[in-house]
Design an enzyme around this catalytic site. Structure first.
Site, mmCIF file in Angstrom:
data_model
loop_
_atom_site.group_PDB
_atom_site.id
_atom_site.type_symbol
_atom_site.label_atom_id
_atom_site.label_comp_id
_atom_site.label_asym_id
_atom_site.label_seq_id
_atom_site.Cartn_x
_atom_site.Cartn_y
_atom_site.Cartn_z
ATOM 1 N N LYS A 1 2.071 6.109 -5.652
ATOM 2 C CA LYS A 1 3.260 5.767 -6.445
ATOM 3 C C LYS A 1 3.511 6.625 -7.680
ATOM 4 O O LYS A 1 4.386 6.300 -8.478
ATOM 5 C CB LYS A 1 3.145 4.302 -6.875
ATOM 6 C CG LYS A 1 1.953 4.047 -7.780
ATOM 7 C CD LYS A 1 2.072 2.761 -8.574
ATOM 8 C CE LYS A 1 0.926 2.613 -9.536
ATOM 9 N NZ LYS A 1 0.955 1.429 -10.341
ATOM 10 N N LYS B 1 10.341 6.014 -0.383
ATOM 11 C CA LYS B 1 10.823 4.619 -0.436
ATOM 12 C C LYS B 1 12.151 4.503 0.300
ATOM 13 O O LYS B 1 12.380 3.564 1.055
ATOM 14 C CB LYS B 1 10.965 4.170 -1.891
ATOM 15 C CG LYS B 1 9.644 4.003 -2.602
ATOM 16 C CD LYS B 1 8.854 2.842 -2.031
ATOM 17 C CE LYS B 1 7.395 2.857 -2.423
ATOM 18 N NZ LYS B 1 6.599 1.813 -1.805
ATOM 19 N N ASP C 1 13.681 12.451 -15.919
ATOM 20 C CA ASP C 1 13.977 11.140 -16.518
ATOM 21 C C ASP C 1 15.478 10.889 -16.604
ATOM 22 O O ASP C 1 16.275 11.831 -16.647
ATOM 23 C CB ASP C 1 13.389 11.059 -17.936
ATOM 24 C CG ASP C 1 12.078 10.291 -17.970
ATOM 25 O OD1 ASP C 1 11.658 9.790 -16.909
ATOM 26 O OD2 ASP C 1 11.476 10.206 -19.054
ATOM 27 N N ALA D 1 0.837 -1.217 0.000
ATOM 28 C CA ALA D 1 0.000 0.000 0.000
ATOM 29 C C ALA D 1 0.861 1.253 0.000
ATOM 30 O O ALA D 1 1.628 1.488 0.929
ATOM 31 C CB ALA D 1 -0.917 -0.004 1.218
ATOM 32 N N SER E 1 11.942 0.315 -4.532
ATOM 33 C CA SER E 1 11.928 0.671 -5.952
ATOM 34 C C SER E 1 13.328 0.994 -6.448
ATOM 35 O O SER E 1 14.183 1.469 -5.683
ATOM 36 C CB SER E 1 11.033 1.902 -6.103
ATOM 37 O OG SER E 1 11.248 2.511 -7.342
ATOM 38 N N TYR F 1 8.331 10.834 -4.064
ATOM 39 C CA TYR F 1 7.980 9.411 -4.052
ATOM 40 C C TYR F 1 9.211 8.562 -3.729
ATOM 41 O O TYR F 1 9.184 7.699 -2.843
ATOM 42 C CB TYR F 1 7.379 8.994 -5.400
ATOM 43 C CG TYR F 1 7.312 7.493 -5.571
ATOM 44 C CD1 TYR F 1 6.422 6.732 -4.816
ATOM 45 C CD2 TYR F 1 8.160 6.824 -6.463
ATOM 46 C CE1 TYR F 1 6.375 5.347 -4.949
ATOM 47 C CE2 TYR F 1 8.118 5.446 -6.599
ATOM 48 C CZ TYR F 1 7.222 4.712 -5.841
ATOM 49 O OH TYR F 1 7.189 3.343 -5.958
HETATM 50 P P1 NAD Z 1 -1.199 0.335 -7.020
HETATM 51 O O1 NAD Z 1 -1.543 1.772 -6.851
HETATM 52 O O2 NAD Z 1 -1.845 -0.420 -8.103
HETATM 53 O O3 NAD Z 1 -1.436 -0.443 -5.641
HETATM 54 C C1 NAD Z 1 -1.276 0.166 -4.389
HETATM 55 C C2 NAD Z 1 -2.572 -0.078 -3.613
HETATM 56 O O4 NAD Z 1 -2.436 0.487 -2.309
HETATM 57 C C3 NAD Z 1 -3.785 0.550 -4.270
HETATM 58 O O5 NAD Z 1 -4.786 -0.459 -4.440
HETATM 59 C C4 NAD Z 1 -4.242 1.621 -3.273
HETATM 60 O O6 NAD Z 1 -5.643 1.746 -3.259
HETATM 61 C C5 NAD Z 1 -3.670 1.083 -1.972
HETATM 62 N N1 NAD Z 1 -3.376 2.087 -0.945
HETATM 63 C C6 NAD Z 1 -2.637 3.227 -1.077
HETATM 64 N N2 NAD Z 1 -2.577 3.862 0.099
HETATM 65 C C7 NAD Z 1 -3.268 3.124 0.994
HETATM 66 C C8 NAD Z 1 -3.563 3.266 2.376
HETATM 67 N N3 NAD Z 1 -3.145 4.332 3.075
HETATM 68 N N4 NAD Z 1 -4.289 2.315 2.985
HETATM 69 C C9 NAD Z 1 -4.740 1.224 2.290
HETATM 70 N N5 NAD Z 1 -4.496 1.052 0.988
HETATM 71 C C10 NAD Z 1 -3.770 1.990 0.349
HETATM 72 O O7 NAD Z 1 0.394 0.260 -7.151
HETATM 73 P P2 NAD Z 1 1.313 -0.977 -7.535
HETATM 74 O O8 NAD Z 1 1.914 -0.705 -8.862
HETATM 75 O O9 NAD Z 1 0.614 -2.254 -7.301
HETATM 76 O O10 NAD Z 1 2.461 -0.773 -6.458
HETATM 77 C C11 NAD Z 1 2.534 -1.549 -5.276
HETATM 78 C C12 NAD Z 1 3.761 -1.138 -4.472
HETATM 79 O O11 NAD Z 1 4.933 -1.343 -5.277
HETATM 80 C C13 NAD Z 1 3.785 0.335 -4.080
HETATM 81 O O12 NAD Z 1 4.340 0.428 -2.784
HETATM 82 C C14 NAD Z 1 4.701 0.969 -5.089
HETATM 83 O O13 NAD Z 1 5.322 2.119 -4.580
HETATM 84 C C15 NAD Z 1 5.700 -0.153 -5.304
HETATM 85 N N6 NAD Z 1 6.382 -0.071 -6.597
HETATM 86 C C16 NAD Z 1 5.641 -0.039 -7.743
HETATM 87 C C17 NAD Z 1 6.292 0.066 -8.973
HETATM 88 C C18 NAD Z 1 5.488 0.150 -10.251
HETATM 89 O O14 NAD Z 1 6.032 0.615 -11.252
HETATM 90 N N7 NAD Z 1 4.245 -0.299 -10.296
HETATM 91 C C19 NAD Z 1 7.695 0.126 -9.040
HETATM 92 C C20 NAD Z 1 8.417 0.077 -7.840
HETATM 93 C C21 NAD Z 1 7.749 -0.022 -6.620
HETATM 94 N N1 UDP Z 2 7.876 7.109 -21.566
HETATM 95 C C1 UDP Z 2 7.478 7.680 -22.750
HETATM 96 N N2 UDP Z 2 6.179 8.031 -22.889
HETATM 97 C C2 UDP Z 2 5.236 7.840 -21.917
HETATM 98 C C3 UDP Z 2 5.652 7.260 -20.700
HETATM 99 C C4 UDP Z 2 6.984 6.921 -20.556
HETATM 100 O O1 UDP Z 2 8.284 7.865 -23.662
HETATM 101 O O2 UDP Z 2 4.049 8.193 -22.097
HETATM 102 C C5 UDP Z 2 9.282 6.669 -21.411
HETATM 103 C C6 UDP Z 2 10.032 7.306 -20.259
HETATM 104 O O3 UDP Z 2 10.641 8.506 -20.674
HETATM 105 C C7 UDP Z 2 11.034 6.202 -19.898
HETATM 106 C C8 UDP Z 2 10.286 4.917 -20.224
HETATM 107 O O4 UDP Z 2 9.253 5.283 -21.136
HETATM 108 O O5 UDP Z 2 12.157 6.282 -20.764
HETATM 109 C C9 UDP Z 2 9.653 4.264 -19.006
HETATM 110 O O6 UDP Z 2 8.868 5.226 -18.333
HETATM 111 P P1 UDP Z 2 7.945 4.819 -17.096
HETATM 112 O O7 UDP Z 2 7.300 6.083 -16.592
HETATM 113 O O8 UDP Z 2 7.063 3.699 -17.482
HETATM 114 O O9 UDP Z 2 8.973 4.248 -16.012
HETATM 115 P P2 UDP Z 2 10.139 5.006 -15.195
HETATM 116 O O10 UDP Z 2 10.606 6.168 -16.014
HETATM 117 O O11 UDP Z 2 9.514 5.408 -13.918
HETATM 118 O O12 UDP Z 2 11.210 3.990 -15.040
#
Ligand code: NAD
Ligand code: UDP
Length: 337
Positions: A86, A154, A296, A83, A126, A150
């Site tokens: 992000k 983390k 970026d 949770a 992350s 963000y």
């Molecule tokens: P997501 O937004 O789909 O899932 C997060 C969930 O947490 C959501 O369903 C949201 O409703 C819930 N939430 C947020 N705050 C809350 C709170 N205070 N109480 C209860 N629920 C809450 O995101 P995701 O992509 O599934 O990401 C999951 C985790 O992984 C996050 O911690 C995110 O930072 C981390 N992460 C994601 C990515 C990515 O690119 N998706 C990359 C690196 C790390």
């Molecule tokens: N990107 C892009 N167009 C978009 C979204 C992302 O060209 O609409 C590019 C961005 O510049 C990066 C790559 O795609 O080079 C991945 O971006 P994303 O936001 O998915 O992940 P992050 O940059 O957080 O790793």
């Protein structure tokens, strides 16, 4: 195997895929989510994939009374904590919301773990915690230095957990640093479902392919990369979910903490991903190259040796599979859940 796992952010993108894998492996799971970025409709999908009715509480992890109730009525011995808010750009506009949600949420969870002697914690970190001056591939011992609120939440969360580990002695934490999770479950029933315009590349491409958006803006064509577009380490969300199972096994068996990257170790450019998606979907993805996005970086990918060495885990699925699975999910569910 743990008695009961608490999954926070359970109805979110990574949480839901991990929930399915945990249930399929026979774990007892209770999910909590406040639905600020997900939908309760997901629950029926999890049930139809696993044939198990998911045990779900709608609630906010910042509310310690809600957490206490869950721990009082279930013998929770492991927390898998997803949770969080992000969206990088939104975190720059609303830093206080991000610190409140991501840090305060973690603090309430840890207080509850402390009160109920829950000693195992899996944390969603992350790749954004790495300092951008490191040269990829990123190793776990490289310098940290996030560049947006963000990322700071983390890195600070990792630090809070490390301090908590020292104080509580018996707590073990898996710090999992995800690279770029994409893909969807092979059933096509669950997948990434961003509310509003997607911030990330893969869901944007998928929405262009399905006709929800006109064209993809590619942020920069002059990066020092193979074709001038940004390079990232895309990892299939089901491989990522399995990485959590491997981390849970490690905590149970080794009774030690660990910090590992979860990526594939392979970099893919924006244009390479676009072309792979065109093949998977048999659709043309119109795009234009626009200026670079603020904040970026050119290239990010993981060194994945440590995860393999410590947990025996590595990602198996490549970009073609990721695109096929996203397309199945997106074309079956053009407007999401
Ligand atoms: P997501 O937004 O789909 O899932 C997060 C969930 O947490 C959501 O369903 C949201 O409703 C819930 N939430 C947020 N705050 C809350 C709170 N205070 N109480 C209860 N629920 C809450 O995101 P995701 O992509 O599934 O990401 C999951 C985790 O992984 C996050 O911690 C995110 O930072 C981390 N992460 C994601 C990515 C990515 O690119 N998706 C990359 C690196 C790390
Ligand atoms: N990107 C892009 N167009 C978009 C979204 C992302 O060209 O609409 C590019 C961005 O510049 C990066 C790559 O795609 O080079 C991945 O971006 P994303 O936001 O998915 O992940 P992050 O940059 O957080 O790793």
């Amino acid at each position: 195997m743990f008695a009961m796992i608490l999954l926070t952010g359970a109805t979110g993108y990574i949480g839901s895929h991990t929930w399915v894998e945990l249930l399929n492996a026979g774990h007892e799971v209770i999910g909590i989510d406040n639905l600020c970025n997900s939908s309760e409709k997901l629950l029926a999908r999890v049930e139809s994939i696993t044939n198990i009715k998911p045990n779900f509480i709608r609630g906010d992890i910042r509310n310690i009374d809600v957490l206490r109730k869950i721990f009082q009525s279930h013998n929770i011995d492991c927390v898998v904590h997803f949770a969080a808010l992000k969206a990088v750009g939104e975190s720059v506009e609303k830093p206080l919301e991000y610190y409140d949600n991501n840090i305060n949420g973690l603090l309430q969870l840890l207080r509850t773990c402390n009160e109920f002697s829950c000693e195992n914690f899996v944390f969603s970190s992350s790749a954004t915690v790495y300092h951008t001056e490191n040269n990829p591939p990123y190793f776990e011992n490289m310098a940290l230095g996030p560049v947006n609120p963000y990322g700071w939440t983390k890195m600070m969360s990792e630090q809070i957990l490390r301090n908590f580990e020292v104080a509580s002695l018996s707590t073990r934490v898996a710090y999992l640093r995800y690279f770029n999770p994409v893909g969807a479950h092979a059933s096509g029933l669950i997948g990434e479902n961003p509310l509003g315009a997607p911030n990330n590349l893969m869901p944007y491409i998928a929405q262009v392919a399905v006709g929800r958006r006109e064209l993809l803006s590619i942020y920069g064509g002059d990066w020092p990369t193979v074709d001038g577009t940004g390079v990232r380490d895309y990892i299939h969300v089901v491989d990522l979910a399995k990485g959590h199972m491997a981390a849970i096994d490690y905590l149970t068996q080794q009774k030690k903490s660990l910090t590992v990257n979860l990526g594939t170790g392979v970099g893919t450019s924006v244009l390479q991903l676009v072309h792979a998606f065109e093949i998977a979907s048999k659709k043309k993805i119109p795009y234009e190259i626009v200026s670079r996005r603020v904040g970026d970086i050119a290239v990010s990918y993981a060194n994945t040796d440590l995860a393999k060495k410590l947990m025996g885990w590595s990602a198996h699925m490549g970009v073609d599979q990721m695109c096929q699975d996203v397309w199945r999910w997106q074309s079956n569910n053009p407007s999401g859940y």
